[in-house]
Design an enzyme around this catalytic site. Structure first.
Site, PDB file in Angstrom:
ATOM      1  N   ASP A  70       0.867  -0.803  -0.598  1.00  0.00           N
ATOM      2  CA  ASP A  70      -0.386   0.242  -0.135  1.00  0.00           C
ATOM      3  C   ASP A  70       0.786   1.289   0.084  1.00  0.00           C
ATOM      4  O   ASP A  70       1.714   1.380   0.472  1.00  0.00           O
ATOM      5  CB  ASP A  70      -1.107   0.133   0.967  1.00  0.00           C
ATOM      6  CG  ASP A  70      -1.581  -1.605   1.007  1.00  0.00           C
ATOM      7  OD1 ASP A  70      -2.204  -1.556   0.178  1.00  0.00           O
ATOM      8  OD2 ASP A  70      -2.165  -1.528   2.199  1.00  0.00           O
ATOM      9  N   ASP A 104      -7.461  -1.665  -4.841  1.00  0.00           N
ATOM     10  CA  ASP A 104      -7.420  -1.359  -3.891  1.00  0.00           C
ATOM     11  C   ASP A 104      -8.947  -0.079  -4.116  1.00  0.00           C
ATOM     12  O   ASP A 104     -10.393  -0.516  -3.611  1.00  0.00           O
ATOM     13  CB  ASP A 104      -7.861  -1.146  -2.089  1.00  0.00           C
ATOM     14  CG  ASP A 104      -6.371  -2.146  -1.677  1.00  0.00           C
ATOM     15  OD1 ASP A 104      -6.613  -2.828  -1.957  1.00  0.00           O
ATOM     16  OD2 ASP A 104      -6.127  -1.286  -0.817  1.00  0.00           O
TER      17      ASP A 104
END
Length: 221
Positions: A154, A173
């Site tokens: 991330d 995501d």
């Protein structure tokens, strides 16, 4: 004595009790070449999302590891590297292998559903979800510390460099969230994946479609 029919006419049926499915214009009866086009759209979008996700994660690992957060757009966005062993919002951090298996199941269900799609909107939404699921699944399988236990990369954080305003995320995501929102909206509006439109017809709708007019209620006479 003649038998008396107890069946009520369509205009006398209670309001909003009949649920019907109607083909959306040009959707339910798509010819094979249009169905192939929908499959191409779905898997094309999935491939683009997957490719962008893999490339951006590789760049994040190469340039952000061990570096301070990079401030963009006046602080609206920060680039900062996080390795997430759990799901979204850092949930289930000790069940990485289970999350990987669930992702495999989701990908399998989408691939099974794909040939049944007759809706362009659903093809776009499912394509975004498929690309995002595959992007994070690649991390689960191939990244450290072990297969099916890999940590997801991330690197996007909004309004704060530490994910305190919103959890740090990646392009996969974003694809999952955007695709999921689109599919939910289509479902709420009555547009089904097979190209049909579901709606509940009132007494007036049925009467008008049959070329008549609704019968007045007794209290209106």
């Amino acid at each position: 004595m003649a038998a008396v029919s107890t069946e009520s006419s369509p205009s006398e049926q209670p309001e909003s009790t009949v649920s019907e499915r109607h083909p959306a214009a040009g959707e339910a009866s798509r010819p094979p070449h249009n169905r192939r086009r929908l499959l191409g759209l779905l898997f094309g979008i999935a491939a683009i999302v997957l490719a962008l996700d893999v490339v951006t994660k590789s760049l994040a690992v190469a340039y952000l590891a061990g570096e301070p957060p990079v401030k963009l757009l006046g602080g609206a966005l920060y680039l900062v590297l996080f390795r997430n062993p759990g799901a979204a919002f850092s949930l289930a951090t000790g069940l990485t292998w289970l999350l990987a298996l669930l992702a495999i199941v989701v990908v399998g269900v989408i691939i099974w559903l794909a040939p049944k799609l007759r809706s362009t909107g659903w093809a776009v939404g499912i394509g975004l979800v498929l690309g995002g699921a595959c992007g994070n699944l690649v991390d689960r399988i191939f990244r450290e510390p072990a297969p099916l236990q890999g940590h997801v990369i991330d690197f996007l954080s909004v309004f704060a460099p530490d994910g305190s305003v919103w959890p740090v995320f990646n392009l996969a995501d974003s694809g999952i969230v955007c695709g999921g929102i689109l599919v939910v909206l289509l479902s709420l509006l009555g547009y089904d994946y097979d190209g049909t439109v579901s709606r509940r017809r009132s007494k007036q709708d049925r009467a008008e479609q049959e070329g008549g007019s609704p019968r007045p209620n007794e209290d209106e006479s």
